[in-house]
Scaffold this active site. Structure first.
Site, PDB file in Angstrom:
ATOM      1  N   ASP A  44       1.046  -1.204   0.078  1.00 18.86           N
ATOM      2  CA  ASP A  44       0.036   0.032   0.033  1.00 18.86           C
ATOM      3  C   ASP A  44       1.074   1.259   0.064  1.00 18.86           C
ATOM      4  O   ASP A  44       1.583   1.447   1.010  1.00 18.86           O
ATOM      5  CB  ASP A  44      -0.867   0.011   1.316  1.00 18.86           C
ATOM      6  CG  ASP A  44      -1.661   1.452   1.435  1.00 18.86           C
ATOM      7  OD1 ASP A  44      -1.758   2.235   0.439  1.00 18.86           O
ATOM      8  OD2 ASP A  44      -2.153   1.450   2.544  1.00 18.86           O
ATOM      9  N   LYS A 108       3.169  11.185  -3.754  1.00 18.19           N
ATOM     10  CA  LYS A 108       1.995  10.498  -4.326  1.00 18.19           C
ATOM     11  C   LYS A 108       0.951  11.258  -5.104  1.00 18.19           C
ATOM     12  O   LYS A 108       0.385  11.208  -6.089  1.00 18.19           O
ATOM     13  CB  LYS A 108       1.144   9.472  -3.337  1.00 18.19           C
ATOM     14  CG  LYS A 108      -0.113   8.776  -4.113  1.00 18.19           C
ATOM     15  CD  LYS A 108      -0.688   7.793  -2.919  1.00 18.19           C
ATOM     16  CE  LYS A 108      -1.687   7.175  -3.543  1.00 18.19           C
ATOM     17  NZ  LYS A 108      -2.174   6.135  -2.564  1.00 18.19           N
ATOM     18  N   GLU A 208      -7.107   0.597  -4.598  1.00 20.85           N
ATOM     19  CA  GLU A 208      -7.046   0.592  -3.253  1.00 20.85           C
ATOM     20  C   GLU A 208      -8.486  -0.179  -2.814  1.00 20.85           C
ATOM     21  O   GLU A 208      -8.782  -0.875  -1.787  1.00 20.85           O
ATOM     22  CB  GLU A 208      -6.602   1.905  -2.424  1.00 20.85           C
ATOM     23  CG  GLU A 208      -5.277   2.146  -2.788  1.00 20.85           C
ATOM     24  CD  GLU A 208      -5.086   3.624  -2.723  1.00 20.85           C
ATOM     25  OE1 GLU A 208      -5.868   4.432  -2.248  1.00 20.85           O
ATOM     26  OE2 GLU A 208      -3.837   3.974  -2.781  1.00 20.85           O
ATOM     27  N   ASP A 235     -12.777   5.662   2.340  1.00 17.18           N
ATOM     28  CA  ASP A 235     -11.421   5.644   2.654  1.00 17.18           C
ATOM     29  C   ASP A 235     -10.948   7.279   3.084  1.00 17.18           C
ATOM     30  O   ASP A 235     -10.533   8.022   2.267  1.00 17.18           O
ATOM     31  CB  ASP A 235     -10.461   5.364   1.596  1.00 17.18           C
ATOM     32  CG  ASP A 235      -9.089   5.089   1.779  1.00 17.18           C
ATOM     33  OD1 ASP A 235      -8.722   5.962   2.958  1.00 17.18           O
ATOM     34  OD2 ASP A 235      -8.296   4.765   0.691  1.00 17.18           O
TER      35      ASP A 235
END
Ligand code: ADP
Ligand code: MG
Length: 642
Positions: A44, A108, A208, A235
């Protein structure tokens, strides 16, 4: 298979129980002979924290890898000292305040982005992002060195790889890495490249929310179970919020819609706690901004307070004479507006998927910030259903990646797990139309082929232009590649048979090939995703296809009618030239008139009129065409003995 399991168990004994049985089973670690055991890790790669997990070969349960006395999470932070030596994770995090221009967080957010994409958020980043005035990928400047987001992510991945190798005592060369569902091709490719740079063979990039669902066992049903499930994956991480609606049928995960806020997360919870304390102590915000070290201390304290309030009723501390007191009730009342924002996104994601709340079978909670009980409560109230939060929300994505890795390693043969294509893939045909070979939401790997032919007599080449998108005209879609199939032997129009094949492999890489079947000549191309395509552009493409659906259909119908009309004019003309001696003057005149009328209708772009004139021309030519055909057949028959 048996050998594999045995050796793998040995690794675990060695790691967790510290029992060295090396001599007994005779595997020499220093020669790397365990490498053939093919450990595939799940990673992850998060905005705030990154983790690595594997499937425990003994218990058949996924577990995150962590050093004996450390956290499983590696903060996604990279610090470069003055000699450009990088530090990653916890060691780098402490430099965030002391050396903000040399400490990279949230790399990211920059993956697969151009400067154009991120320039409006520049104030968010404390480090230097370079404007090189092009559409190419952004770079971060530290001292006189430049780093791409791929370089930075690869350092985080390398750290995870090293940790895993240290824990497992075996080389780790293969991985499954997760990305947000909304990542476009360029962002996925950038993630893959970062893995490669870190020395990892990235076997699969998975979404994800898909990984999180797998960790809850969703979609892991046995083959031939066609049970359909619709799930919402909520999330809430450190700096981002994502909500995705997935449909799972037959082990295939389809992303129905995604929504979220790329600047909303646990960091905002910390910020409102700081604001609350400043307010209670009568300290103006500007004063704090001047005091960098106090800012940093308060940030750490606020995060601590937040975590404690997830379990206790009150948090209390004093720093430099400032009272840091906050109750759970106070905390909850100041974060309601933030959670409300996420609920608005939930409403939108349902709307985009065309569903209402009652159609959601399950809600899955992901991200460290969902440990705040009020978040869970408000989400559960909104969906009016129980939610899945039993798996550690910071680990659930990595655990799911490990499950996918296990499936890829062939250990789990009962599960079929496939990805799907997010946008349709096709080629340009006559009139600039999009001819879809692999529709949106097709399973990957996937293969499709179709035959095409030439439009002009003696045409020796054919241009194959590959597009991605949902619009009817290629000019509104995204061009991926183009190549020429040349050397087609001279033949009348319509005679060559060119077979175009599309093949998407498990990695989502598309190979397009074209072959002329009579002569055997062929040509192919591998399509690499282009950089610089922003999320906004992808979203825009999908939105536009919906907005323009009606006019697109009309335009496609017109273009098809025009192409058909032009082809009919062509063949009629050829027929007339060939058979003019068998036709009466009246027939010649009537046909010429009908052809002229059709030509005029084509020029006028009037679809109905074109269709009408096609009919009329066919009606005119049918009687003599039949007569001439019959004559030809009669002649052929008379020469045959029965
Ligand atoms: P990301 O997916 O963005 O990498 P994570 O899922 O690791 O992020 O979430 C990190 C966030 O979760 C941080 O803001 C952290 O403070 C928050 N968090 C972690 N544990 C708790 C907790 N017990 N209570 C509230 N927030 C928490
Ligand atoms: Mg995350």
């Amino acid at each position: 298979m048996a050998v594999l399991t045995k050796a793998a168990i040995f690794i675990f004994n060695f790691t967790f129980l510290n029992i060295c049985k090396m001599a007994k089973i005779g595997i020499n670690l220093s020669t790397g002979s365990l490498q053939k055991e093919e450990i595939i890790v799940g990673i992850d790669l998060g905005t705030t924290n990154s983790l690595v997990a594997i499937m425990h070969p003994d218990t058949k349960q996924p577990i995150v890898l962590k050093e004996f006395d450390a956290s499983s999470m590696v903060p996604s932070v990279v610090y470069f000292d003055e000699f450009e030596n990088p530090k990653v994770g916890e060691a780098a995090k402490s430099f965030l305040e002391i050396a903000p221009d040399r400490t990279i967080f949230s790399a990211k957010r920059l993956m697969g982005k151009s400067y154009q994409d991120v320039k409006n958020n520049q104030s968010f980043f404390s480090y230097r992002i370079i404007d090189d005035n092009t559409d190419s990928m952004v770079k971060v400047q530290i001292g006189d060195k430049f780093y791409s987001p791929i370089d930075l992510s690869s350092l985080i991945l390398k750290e995870l790889k090293t940790r895993a190798e240290h824990i497992l005592k075996t080389p780790v060369n293969k991985a499954v890495i997760t990305v947000p569902a909304y990542f476009n091709d360029a962002q996925r490719q950038a993630t893959r490249d970062a893995g490669k740079l870190a020395g990892l063979d990235v076997l699969r990039i998975i979404n994800e929310p898909t990984a999180a669902s797998l960790a809850y066992g969703l979609g892991l049903q046995k083959l031939n179970d066609t049970n359909e499930k619709v799930i919402a994956v909520y999330d809430l991480g450190g700096g981002t919020f994502d909500i995705s609606i997935l449909r799972i049928v037959d082990g295939i995960f389809e992303v129905l819609s995604t929504n979220g806020d790329t600047y909303l997360g646990g960091d905002d919870f910390d910020q409102v706690i700081i604001d609350y304390w400043l307010n209670k102590n009568g300290i103006p915000k500007d004063e704090l901004i001047k005091n960098k070290s106090l800012t940093q201390t308060l940030r750490i304290k606020a995060e601590q307070a937040k975590k404690i309030l997830s379990k206790s009723e009150i948090y209390e501390d004093v720093v430099e004479g400032i009272s840091l007191l906050i109750s759970k009730d106070n905390f909850e009342s100041i974060i309601i507006p933030l959670i409300d924002k996420t609920i608005d996104c939930c409403k939108n994601v349902l709307k985009d998927a065309g569903l209402n709340r009652s159609q959601i079978d399950t809600v899955v909670m992901v991200g460290g910030s969902t440990r705040v009980p009020l978040v869970t409560k408000m989400v559960s109230d909104f969906f009016q259903t129980d939610i899945n939060d039993s798996v550690n929300p910071d680990e659930v994505v990595a655990l799911g990646a490990a499950i996918q890795a296990d499936i890829l390693s062939g250990n789990n043969k009962e599960t079929l797990l496939l990805d799907i294509t997010p946008l349709s893939l096709g080629i340009e045909t006559a009139g600039g139309l999009m001819d879809v070979l692999i529709p949106r939401n097709s399973k990957i790997p996937s293969k499709a082929s179709r035959q095409y032919t030439t439009q002009i007599d003696g045409q020796s080449g054919m241009r194959i232009s590959v597009f991605q998108g949902e619009r009817d005209l290629v000019k509104d879609n995204r061009k991926l590649a183009e190549f020429n199939l040349s050397g087609i032997p001279g033949m009348p129009a319509g005679l060559p048979k060119v077979e175009v094949s599309f093949l998407i492999n498990a990695d989502g890489i598309l190979t397009v090939s074209a072959k002329e079947l009579r002569s055997g000549i062929s040509q192919s191309i591998e399509v690499r995703p282009q950089n610089g395509l922003s999320d906004n552009q992808v979203e825009k493409m999908l939105m536009e296809s919906i907005e323009h659906a009606k006019e697109d259909i009309a335009l496609r119908a017109l273009t098809e009618a025009k192409t058909e009309g032009e082809q009919l004019l062509n063949t009629t003309e050829k027929f007339m030239v060939k058979n003019k001696n068998s036709l009466s003057n009246e027939e010649l005149l009537l046909t010429a008139n009908a052809m002229q009328a059709l030509q005029l209708a084509i020029t006028m772009n009037d679809k109905n009129l074109i269709q009408q004139k096609i009919e009329a021309l066919n009606d005119t030519s049918r009687p003599y065409a039949e007569r001439i055909m019959n004559e030809a057949i009669g002649k052929a028959m008379s020469g045959t003995k029965i």
